[in-house]
Design a protein around this motif. Structure first.
Motif, mmCIF file in Angstrom:
data_model
loop_
_atom_site.group_PDB
_atom_site.id
_atom_site.type_symbol
_atom_site.label_atom_id
_atom_site.label_comp_id
_atom_site.label_asym_id
_atom_site.label_seq_id
_atom_site.Cartn_x
_atom_site.Cartn_y
_atom_site.Cartn_z
ATOM 1 N N THR A 241 13.259 4.679 -0.864
ATOM 2 C CA THR A 241 12.401 3.874 -1.745
ATOM 3 C C THR A 241 11.688 2.708 -1.063
ATOM 4 O O THR A 241 10.723 2.172 -1.608
ATOM 5 C CB THR A 241 13.221 3.295 -2.906
ATOM 6 N N ARG A 242 12.126 2.279 0.128
ATOM 7 C CA ARG A 242 11.570 1.094 0.787
ATOM 8 C C ARG A 242 10.763 1.480 2.019
ATOM 9 O O ARG A 242 11.156 2.357 2.788
ATOM 10 C CB ARG A 242 12.690 0.123 1.194
ATOM 11 N N MET A 243 9.639 0.779 2.206
ATOM 12 C CA MET A 243 8.773 1.097 3.329
ATOM 13 C C MET A 243 7.948 -0.117 3.740
ATOM 14 O O MET A 243 7.923 -1.133 3.037
ATOM 15 C CB MET A 243 7.856 2.271 2.971
ATOM 16 N N GLU A 244 7.263 -0.004 4.891
ATOM 17 C CA GLU A 244 6.365 -1.033 5.391
ATOM 18 C C GLU A 244 5.111 -0.354 5.931
ATOM 19 O O GLU A 244 5.160 0.789 6.387
ATOM 20 C CB GLU A 244 7.012 -1.831 6.529
ATOM 21 N N THR A 245 4.004 -1.069 5.913
ATOM 22 C CA THR A 245 2.781 -0.563 6.524
ATOM 23 C C THR A 245 2.101 -1.659 7.344
ATOM 24 O O THR A 245 2.317 -2.854 7.113
ATOM 25 C CB THR A 245 1.766 -0.056 5.467
ATOM 26 N N ARG A 246 1.322 -1.219 8.296
ATOM 27 C CA ARG A 246 0.409 -2.132 9.015
ATOM 28 C C ARG A 246 -0.941 -1.421 9.052
ATOM 29 O O ARG A 246 -1.084 -0.373 9.704
ATOM 30 C CB ARG A 246 0.904 -2.435 10.422
ATOM 31 N N ILE A 247 -1.905 -1.967 8.342
ATOM 32 C CA ILE A 247 -3.206 -1.326 8.203
ATOM 33 C C ILE A 247 -4.303 -2.324 8.572
ATOM 34 O O ILE A 247 -4.348 -3.440 8.038
ATOM 35 C CB ILE A 247 -3.412 -0.813 6.766
ATOM 36 N N ASN A 248 -5.137 -1.921 9.520
ATOM 37 C CA ASN A 248 -6.224 -2.794 9.988
ATOM 38 C C ASN A 248 -5.712 -4.173 10.404
ATOM 39 O O ASN A 248 -6.306 -5.204 10.088
ATOM 40 C CB ASN A 248 -7.304 -2.934 8.921
#
Length: 361
Positions: free
Chosen positions: A288-295
């Motif tokens: 259920t848990r996540m991280e993103t790095r976008i631009n």
């Protein structure tokens, strides 16, 4: 009057059809030795399916399993074919060894009965291709169930990729495993085939390697890998003398490299994935848990959006597919196309480990 009678008949037919569609799915169980049988037990009183029969050839397992005290004795059969002919299920779920999957489909397909197996689809390309031919010949659905299919984080990762949020996929690292099936307390009847190279097709390379192959095939739209290179280790030969307990699989695609780390040797359970693209990255940390790095911008850790029924549960999903309420997209995680590719990748991994060289799947 004639017109009124025709309308009445049409209404009755519609009502009967709706009633049939709303009725619980008639479900039978083939085999009881898989540790994931608890997935059936936890859902059996929910109302969306009804267990009409259980087939298990060995008496000691047929009379002592998680379903024994929850169902009438008359529903348990030693012979799969007899159970199918007497109980007429719509679908069979397979909870025996991976090697047994082919025999289940061979029994079900000519009878027009759909099948869902636990991951992976088969122990070999030969068995997988035979399953596919039977499914096509008799027009049945053959689904493969993975725990990770129902992770909200995996589904959200796919949406971000499809939306172009992280650009072109460059690398996917997938980690799956735990301390080992014996170490975490799997039952003797589960361990009996899970650690058998014939009945399971291998050790950690199959048990956990299949998750990564399944996710990669899905995220990359069913692409055929250029090559597969694998290293299989036996860190605990005294515990698992017949199979590998640690696998590293590198799957090379035209524009993306996938690394699958599958192990029975980690200090804790894990099923996490890291996706790197030309514009950003996605870290699938838990179901259920996540991280993103976008631009260049970090999201921080967040909860992935929830999934709507029937896409949030393997048995609700199975019922919807069997009843024709939904259609599987190409290379869906549960689809036959995807899981034929999974078996090809695992087969190539075993061959690569034996030869010490990359091989074509």
């Amino acid at each position: 009057m004639k017109r009124i009678f025709s309308i009445f008949i049409a209404l009755v037919v519609c009502m009967l059809s709706a009633s049939a569609d709303d009725a619980p799915l008639r479900l039978a169980v083939a085999g009881v030795t898989h540790g994931h049988l608890g997935e059936v037990v936890r859902r059996m009183n929910r109302g969306d399916f009804q267990i009409v029969g259980v087939a298990e050839p060995r008496e000691q397992y047929r009379t002592h399993n998680d379903l024994t005290n929850r169902l009438p004795a008359r529903l348990f059969y030693a012979d799969l074919a007899k159970m199918l002919d007497e109980t007429h299920p719509e679908v069979v779920v397979a909870y025996g060894s991976i090697y047994d999957h082919l025999a289940v489909v061979e029994a079900c397909a000519p009878r027009g009965i759909h099948v869902m197996v636990e991951k992976p689809l088969a122990v070999s390309n030969k068995d997988a291709n035979r399953i596919a031919k039977l499914a096509e010949k008799y027009g049945i659905k053959v689904l493969t169930n993975y725990e990770t299919t129902w992770y909200t984080t995996n589904q959200h990762a796919r949406r971000l990729i499809d939306d172009g949020q992280i650009g072109n996929l460059l690398r996917i690292n997938i980690y799956d495993g735990h301390e080992g099936p014996k170490e975490i307390g799997c039952s003797p009847m589960f361990l009996e085939w899970l650690t058998d190279p014939k009945l399971n097709g291998g050790g950690a390379v199959v048990d956990f390697g299949c998750y990564g192959a399944n996710l990669a095939t899905w995220l990359l739209g069913g692409q055929t890998p250029l090559s597969v290179y694998a290293v299989l280790k036996q860190h605990k030969p005294e515990v698992y003398p017949r199979v590998d307990d640690d696998a590293t699989i590198v799957v090379e695609y035209p524009s993306c490299t996938v690394q699958i780390m599958a192990s029975w040797c980690w200090p804790k359970s894990r099923k996490d994935m890291y996706v790197y693209g030309s514009k950003g990255s996605i870290f699938q940390l838990t179901p259920t848990r996540m991280e993103t790095r976008i631009n260049g911008r970090d999201s921080g850790t967040f909860d992935a959006p929830g999934l709507e029924p029937p896409y949030n549960d393997s048995f609700r999903f199975l019922r919807a597919v069997v009843r024709g309420e939904i259609t599987l997209p190409p290379y869906d995680l549960s689809s036959l196309e995807n899981n034929l590719m999974v078996v090809r990748i695992l087969d190539a991994a075993r061959r690569s480990a034996q030869s010490g060289r990359p091989v074509k799947p």
